[in-house]
Design an enzyme around this catalytic site. Structure first.
Site, PDB file in Angstrom:
ATOM      1  N   ASP A 114      53.429  53.603  47.544  1.00  0.00           N
ATOM      2  CA  ASP A 114      52.637  53.454  48.679  1.00  0.00           C
ATOM      3  C   ASP A 114      53.110  54.520  49.775  1.00  0.00           C
ATOM      4  O   ASP A 114      54.321  54.635  50.245  1.00  0.00           O
ATOM      5  CB  ASP A 114      52.896  52.070  49.464  1.00  0.00           C
TER       6      ASP A 114
ATOM      7  N   ASP B 141      45.792  56.071  49.116  1.00  0.00           N
ATOM      8  CA  ASP B 141      47.360  56.337  49.112  1.00  0.00           C
ATOM      9  C   ASP B 141      48.487  55.347  48.670  1.00  0.00           C
ATOM     10  O   ASP B 141      49.365  55.050  48.900  1.00  0.00           O
ATOM     11  CB  ASP B 141      47.680  56.187  50.824  1.00  0.00           C
ATOM     12  N   GLU B 142      47.692  54.451  47.616  1.00  0.00           N
ATOM     13  CA  GLU B 142      48.645  53.452  47.039  1.00  0.00           C
ATOM     14  C   GLU B 142      48.157  53.455  45.569  1.00  0.00           C
ATOM     15  O   GLU B 142      46.890  53.309  45.014  1.00  0.00           O
ATOM     16  CB  GLU B 142      48.865  52.266  47.511  1.00  0.00           C
TER      17      GLU B 142
END
Length: 365
Positions: A17, A112-113
């Site tokens: 993350d 983003d993860e």
């Protein structure tokens, strides 16, 4: 069902993350933003909403989906920046290329993860912890950004672990630690349990994983229906879901359940705008557009309705979606009745590949 993880079910899962991703990219690219509270999103002079913010801004109580005007009241000296989604998508592609150096089993959740299954990765003698450290190092070297990593034997625990030591953290939950860790975990930290369900569980006396574990499956089924099996297993540290590298999308939507029912139309529109911005970002990131926009409204008595508008040509940008939100909301009883949940969905999806459009029907929500 077993009360402890079975050996056959154990995997080596890493959840990566990125830390305050949008804001961190802005601070990386513009030195004069560094050390300042940064808010990425709409204008605080209108009905803009916060898409993301850095840790300096969070200290003032700012969070995503908050009206930008409220964020400015909380922190008048914050820097407000319009999102640069093309830049964020480019950085996200860089990060995913790093992931694929380590394993082909990568499941992106957003820009983003992502989950990585490194069960059969031989590097570092198969140590998932050492692999996570090296992935973080490569991300830092390649993008000048930091990521937090969670390492565990299933997706549920890996995702929780990645949030335990932010920013730039690394947290490991071993198979021996998992069941006891879950027993101590506050119910609000369970991935998959939203604010409304958390409130309902607390009303039933369920405050921790141990409390949830104590409820027999038959009672969970009466209380929570189809989600009961998931709650029963994760309360025991069990999660059999594999890392899925390619999934057929059934919907492209975003929704929010409120801690307290809301009755103000302006507040509802602010939240719908934030949800539409998330959907628009997802559409553009996946090179998709859609012909039908729908909003979902759940009233305070749990009655749920949808209202839709179909366009002549596919749309994906936030400006086109935002224009329709007030009219769709007017077609509901929102304002006259309080609302506990709002959602935005785009369907009749068309995937754009190489300048051509391929039709792909998505169901609502």
């Amino acid at each position: 069902m077993s009360d402890s993880p079975q050996v056959a079910r154990l995997r080596k899962i890493i959840h990566i993350d990125m830390d305050a991703f949008y804001a961190s990219v802005e601070q990386r690219d513009f030195e004069h933003y560094r050390g300042k509270p940064v808010v990425v999103g709409g204008s605080p002079d209108g009905r803009g909403v916060v898409a993301a913010c850095n840790y300096e801004a969070r200290k003032f109580g700012i969070h995503s989906a908050m009206p930008a005007a409220q964020a400015r009241r909380l922190c008048p000296h914050a820097v407000f920046i319009r999102p640069r989604f093309e830049v964020y998508r480019g950085v996200s592609r860089q990060i995913r290329e790093i992931f694929h150096v380590y394993t082909p089993l990568v499941e992106p959740l957003s820009l983003d993860e992502a989950y990585l299954d490194v069960t059969h990765t031989q590097a570092f003698d198969g140590s998932a912890t050492r692999l996570a450290k090296d992935i973080k190092r490569e991300i830092r070297a390649g993008t000048d950004l930091t990521a937090s990593a969670g390492v565990s034997y299933n997706k549920f625990l890996a995702k929780i672990a990645s949030d335990m030591d932010k920013p730039d953290g690394l947290f490991v939950i071993t198979p021996a630690e998992g069941p006891e860790f879950v027993e101590r975990l506050p119910i609000g930290r369970f991935h998959g349990i939203g604010k409304a369900t958390e409130s309902r569980m607390k009303g039933l006396g369920v405050h921790t994983g141990a409390d949830l574990k104590a409820i027999p499956l038959y009672r969970l089924q009466r209380l929570f229906g189809k989600q009961s099996a998931y709650y029963y297993e994760v309360a025991r540290g069990i999660d059999d879901r594999p890392v899925v590298t390619r999934r057929k999308r059934k919907s492209l939507s975003s929704e929010k359940t409120f801690e307290q029912d809301i009755g103000d139309i302006s507040t509802m529109l602010v939240h719908l705008q934030a949800l539409a911005e998330q959907v628009s970002s997802d559409l553009q990131g996946k090179r998709l557009a859609g012909r039908t926009l729908s909003i979902k409204v759940k009233y305070d008595n749990f009655e749920q309705i949808t209202r839709s508008r179909t366009f002549n040509t596919p749309v994906h940008c936030i400006e086109e979606l935002s224009l329709q939100l007030p009219e769709l909301l007017r077609k509901t009883e929102a304002g006259r009745r309080k609302v506990r949940l709002l959602g935005v969905c785009v369907s009749n999806i068309q995937a754009m590949e190489g300048g051509e459009i391929r039709q792909q029907q998505l169901s609502l929500f």
